[in-house]
Scaffold this active site. Structure first.
Site, short mmCIF file in Angstrom:
data_model
loop_
_atom_site.label_atom_id
_atom_site.label_comp_id
_atom_site.label_asym_id
_atom_site.label_seq_id
_atom_site.Cartn_x
_atom_site.Cartn_y
_atom_site.Cartn_z
N CYS A 90 -6.88 0.66 1.65
CA CYS A 90 -5.87 -0.07 2.42
C CYS A 90 -5.94 0.32 3.90
O CYS A 90 -6.90 0.00 4.58
CB CYS A 90 -4.48 0.13 1.82
SG CYS A 90 -3.28 -1.10 2.36
N HIS A 179 -5.09 -1.13 -3.85
CA HIS A 179 -4.72 0.22 -4.28
C HIS A 179 -5.20 0.49 -5.70
O HIS A 179 -4.55 0.10 -6.67
CB HIS A 179 -3.21 0.42 -4.20
CG HIS A 179 -2.69 0.50 -2.81
ND1 HIS A 179 -2.60 1.68 -2.12
CD2 HIS A 179 -2.25 -0.47 -1.96
CE1 HIS A 179 -2.11 1.45 -0.90
NE2 HIS A 179 -1.90 0.16 -0.78
N GLU A 181 -5.21 3.28 -7.25
CA GLU A 181 -4.49 4.40 -7.87
C GLU A 181 -3.29 3.98 -8.68
O GLU A 181 -2.77 4.77 -9.48
CB GLU A 181 -4.08 5.41 -6.78
CG GLU A 181 -3.00 4.93 -5.82
CD GLU A 181 -3.52 4.15 -4.64
OE1 GLU A 181 -2.77 4.02 -3.65
OE2 GLU A 181 -4.66 3.65 -4.69
#
Length: 520
Positions: A90, A179, A181
């Protein structure tokens, strides 16, 4: 007071540069799940300092800044010349694009602002190996890359983001606008695994067994023939520290159990019987309830409560240590989440953890924190690896300030008793329902609010008790537990019938964020 570092210098690791994302701790956690040690580092770290840390990979986290604004978080450009694989996520992708000669603009100008789940379409890349050509990812960006640096290629797009993934495979530099994660990115873990194991060539052999061996060696080298004091609360963290330290230094460890009058029902006896009896820890019990409660009289501010308790806790240690010889070190069960949540250079302090803030500067001990690189679930795994039984390893988390932060406002004996008794009922009923392993943490809170009720033939004006129960993996994020209504009803009925001065029960249905787990 000095702090003995537990930096795992010789461990193969991937570092995450912190740019202020609410998810940056999750990046580190996901890398550890892959079997590679990972830790957060300040974005201000220099290339020379990175070289000293010697990571096998670097991840640039997301963040709220815009790269074209004055004062935005930057990076030492020499880091890109170290030859270490880099993954920008990002803001991290936008930053590496900006620093390496590409172009980033406000997403509104490019017409491609994205928040929420999106479909990523990618071309062949080591980063996306063994993942579908189209996959769901979480986008959360207000700016966008419109031109990529020289020698980079585009490897991913979405409907509103023409550069959702880019890379320079020759220099092992990768950028993704989404993202990986978070769980909303369906193949995010696979992408991080590809980066860690295939691109960074990490072995993936990080484990609790390795951690034990390294920490025992480090503790012995640090402590020598001196003695160590440990504040034993009976909770998971301090218990695991106690067993680990005893394994490392044996009788050099002296455990001081401070009964500050803020413990759960029957907890003082359980600590002495379980850890002193079964595990043979050398425990000195300090009965300091009156001392703590006198200091807390009239105090309602939660930060002040934490500071008072933190200070008094150490002063009690000083008093006990003055009776002993060759005591040089104080051990604490500080976790990685405690360190993170007490503030970094990219985020405001969420709250002061008693294991991090509140310690007097003139404290006569050097501080040892063997768990300060671990998350909560890793501490439980460590306890299991040390041979500790499930009823200790899976004991409910309990904050150092104890019930002081589960009583809103001023602390009184009456309020403390309502929390002790209601909490005992909650724990008993959750266990009976077979939910004690499914719910990460659960407890009761005296809200300090009184309301009108009817009990028997009379009106009452008594306390409202809140039930807090959350599900989580590592404590960094959490959701409220969906406890069956019939179980909640049974808990409610028992509390209002069995606990004096309580006539109303409410259930906290707030996730973290925006709320923290504890109320104070």
């Amino acid at each position: 007071m000095s702090n003995i570092s537990t930096d795992l210098q010789d461990v193969e690791k991937i570092i995450v540069l912190d740019y202020g994302s609410q998810y940056n701790q999750l990046i580190s956690r996901r890398i550890r799940e892959i079997g590679v040690f990972s830790e957060l580092k300040s974005h201000k770290i220099s290339a020379a300092e990175v070289r000293e840390v010697n990571p096998v990979g670097i991840i640039l986290s997301g963040g709220p800044n815009s790269v074209y604004e004055d004062g935005s978080f930057d990076i030492d450009p020499e880091i890109f010349e170290l030859g270490i694989p880099i993954l920008g996520i990002c803001y991290g992708m936008q930053l590496l694009t900006h620093k390496l000669g590409g172009k980033v603009v406000p997403a509104g100008d490019a017409g491609n602002r994205e928040y929420g789940q999106s479909t990523l379409t990618h071309t062949p890349s080591a980063l996306f190996e063994s993942t579908p050509d189209e996959q769901t990812v979480l986008m959360s960006h207000g700016d966008a890359v419109t031109e990529i640096p020289a020698d980079f290629v585009r490897t991913g797009t979405s409907a509103d983001c023409p550069y959702a993934a880019i890379e320079n495979p020759d220099k092992h530099i990768y950028g993704i606008q989404f993202h990986p994660e978070v769980r909303h990115s369906v193949y995010g873990n696979d992408i991080l695994r590809n980066f860690a194991l295939n691109i960074c060539k990490a072995k993936g052999d990080w484990s609790m067994d390795n951690f034990i061996d390294m920490q025992i060696k480090k503790i012995r080298e640090t402590v020598g023939d001196k003695r160590v004091l440990l504040g034993l609360s009976g909770g998971v963290d301090s218990s695991v520290v106690g067993v680990l330290l005893q394994k490392a230094i044996g009788d050099q460890l002296i455990c001081i159990f401070v009964d500050h009058g803020l413990l759960r029902k029957g907890e003082a006896d359980q600590v002495m019987d379980m850890l002193g009896g079964k595990f043979g820890l050398n425990i000195v019990k300090a009965d300091a309830a009156k001392r703590f409660l006198d200091k807390l009289a009239g105090v309602s501010d939660p930060e002040q409560k934490r500071k008072i308790i933190g200070n008094e806790f150490v002063y009690v240690f000083d008093d006990e240590a003055s009776k002993l010889k060759d005591v040089k070190f104080l051990a604490q069960g500080t976790l990685y989440t405690d360190v993170i949540e007490s503030g970094t250079d990219t985020a405001q302090t969420i709250k002061s953890h008693h294991n991090v803030g509140g310690l007097p500067e003139d404290m006569q001990f050097e501080l040892i924190e063997p768990l300060n690189t671990l998350y909560k679930d890793e501490v439980r795994a460590l306890g299991t690896e040390l041979g500790m039984p499930d009823h200790i390893v899976w004991r409910q988390p309990f904050p150092g300030p104890g019930l002081a932060i589960r009583v809103m406002g001023e602390i009184t004996e009456e309020k403390l008793e309502t929390v002790r008794e209601s909490d005992a009922i909650l724990r008993e009923e959750i266990a009976k329902a077979g939910l004690d392993r499914d719910i990460w943490q659960y407890f009761t809170v005296n809200t300090g609010v009184r309301s009108v009720g009817v009990m028997g033939d009379g009106r009452t004006y008594d306390y409202t008790i809140a039930i807090r129960a959350i599900t989580s993996i590592d404590g960094m994020t959490a959701d409220f537990a969906k406890i069956p209504w019939e179980v909640l009803q049974k808990i409610s009925v028992r509390i209002v019938n069995e606990v004096d001065h309580v006539n109303r029960i409410v259930y906290d249905i707030t996730s973290k964020p925006p709320a923290t787990v504890e109320w104070e």
